[in-house]
Design a protein around this motif. Sequence first.
Motif, PDB file in Angstrom:
ATOM      1  N   LEU A  31     -40.721-106.764  71.734  1.00 54.10           N
ATOM      2  CA  LEU A  31     -39.721-107.828  71.687  1.00 54.10           C
ATOM      3  C   LEU A  31     -39.981-108.733  70.498  1.00 54.10           C
ATOM      4  O   LEU A  31     -41.125-109.157  70.292  1.00 54.10           O
ATOM      5  N   TYR A  33     -39.539-112.441  68.639  1.00 51.22           N
ATOM      6  CA  TYR A  33     -39.819-113.737  69.262  1.00 51.22           C
ATOM      7  C   TYR A  33     -38.629-114.244  70.067  1.00 51.22           C
ATOM      8  O   TYR A  33     -38.798-114.731  71.180  1.00 51.22           O
ATOM      9  N   GLN A  34     -37.409-114.112  69.541  1.00 47.30           N
ATOM     10  CA  GLN A  34     -36.222-114.603  70.245  1.00 47.30           C
ATOM     11  C   GLN A  34     -35.987-113.822  71.534  1.00 47.30           C
ATOM     12  O   GLN A  34     -35.647-114.408  72.560  1.00 47.30           O
ATOM     13  N   GLN A  35     -36.153-112.510  71.484  1.00 47.90           N
ATOM     14  CA  GLN A  35     -36.000-111.698  72.688  1.00 47.90           C
ATOM     15  C   GLN A  35     -37.054-112.090  73.730  1.00 47.90           C
ATOM     16  O   GLN A  35     -36.751-112.213  74.921  1.00 47.90           O
ATOM     17  N   LEU A  37     -38.568-114.962  74.011  1.00 48.09           N
ATOM     18  CA  LEU A  37     -38.211-116.287  74.507  1.00 48.09           C
ATOM     19  C   LEU A  37     -37.176-116.167  75.628  1.00 48.09           C
ATOM     20  O   LEU A  37     -37.310-116.793  76.685  1.00 48.09           O
ATOM     21  N   GLN A  38     -36.165-115.344  75.424  1.00 49.67           N
ATOM     22  CA  GLN A  38     -35.128-115.141  76.441  1.00 49.67           C
ATOM     23  C   GLN A  38     -35.700-114.520  77.708  1.00 49.67           C
ATOM     24  O   GLN A  38     -35.354-114.919  78.823  1.00 49.67           O
ATOM     25  N   GLU A  39     -36.586-113.542  77.550  1.00 53.82           N
ATOM     26  CA  GLU A  39     -37.198-112.878  78.705  1.00 53.82           C
ATOM     27  C   GLU A  39     -38.060-113.857  79.505  1.00 53.82           C
ATOM     28  O   GLU A  39     -38.044-113.841  80.734  1.00 53.82           O
ATOM     29  N   GLN A  41     -37.719-117.166  79.566  1.00 49.10           N
ATOM     30  CA  GLN A  41     -36.810-118.121  80.196  1.00 49.10           C
ATOM     31  C   GLN A  41     -36.161-117.529  81.449  1.00 49.10           C
ATOM     32  O   GLN A  41     -35.920-118.243  82.415  1.00 49.10           O
ATOM     33  N   ALA A  42     -35.896-116.227  81.441  1.00 55.35           N
ATOM     34  CA  ALA A  42     -35.272-115.549  82.578  1.00 55.35           C
ATOM     35  C   ALA A  42     -36.275-115.233  83.689  1.00 55.35           C
ATOM     36  O   ALA A  42     -35.884-114.758  84.753  1.00 55.35           O
ATOM     37  N   ILE A  50     -42.412-121.674  78.642  1.00 55.24           N
ATOM     38  CA  ILE A  50     -41.722-122.216  77.464  1.00 55.24           C
ATOM     39  C   ILE A  50     -42.003-123.712  77.381  1.00 55.24           C
ATOM     40  O   ILE A  50     -41.995-124.406  78.397  1.00 55.24           O
ATOM     41  N   LYS A  52     -41.104-127.306  74.790  1.00 55.09           N
ATOM     42  CA  LYS A  52     -40.312-127.845  73.693  1.00 55.09           C
ATOM     43  C   LYS A  52     -41.248-128.581  72.745  1.00 55.09           C
ATOM     44  O   LYS A  52     -41.952-129.513  73.152  1.00 55.09           O
TER      45      LYS A  52
END
Length: 78
Positions: A31, A33-35, A37-39, A41-42, A50, A52
């Motif tokens: 994955l 980094y963006q993928q 991050l989405q995984e 978060q899900a 995650i 900020k």
Amino acid sequence: MNNNERERFVAAQRNGDGDLLKFQTSSGRVLDYQQALQEVQAGGIAGVNIFKGKDGGLYIRGDADGDPTNNLDQLPQF
């Protein structure tokens, strides 16, 4: 999904500055980094969360468990 059913990050790719670019999961998926991050978060990846940053960006970090050996910085390269 409980922690035993979720994937974990087992390896990482970094740039020349040491920034994490990609992750390999326990099932062998790669994955960016963006993928990743989405995984996370899900709720699909165990052992990470995650946060900020001061710059407002979202970043992945390992769960604070007092064991420095499983920090993301300790993941082997792939």
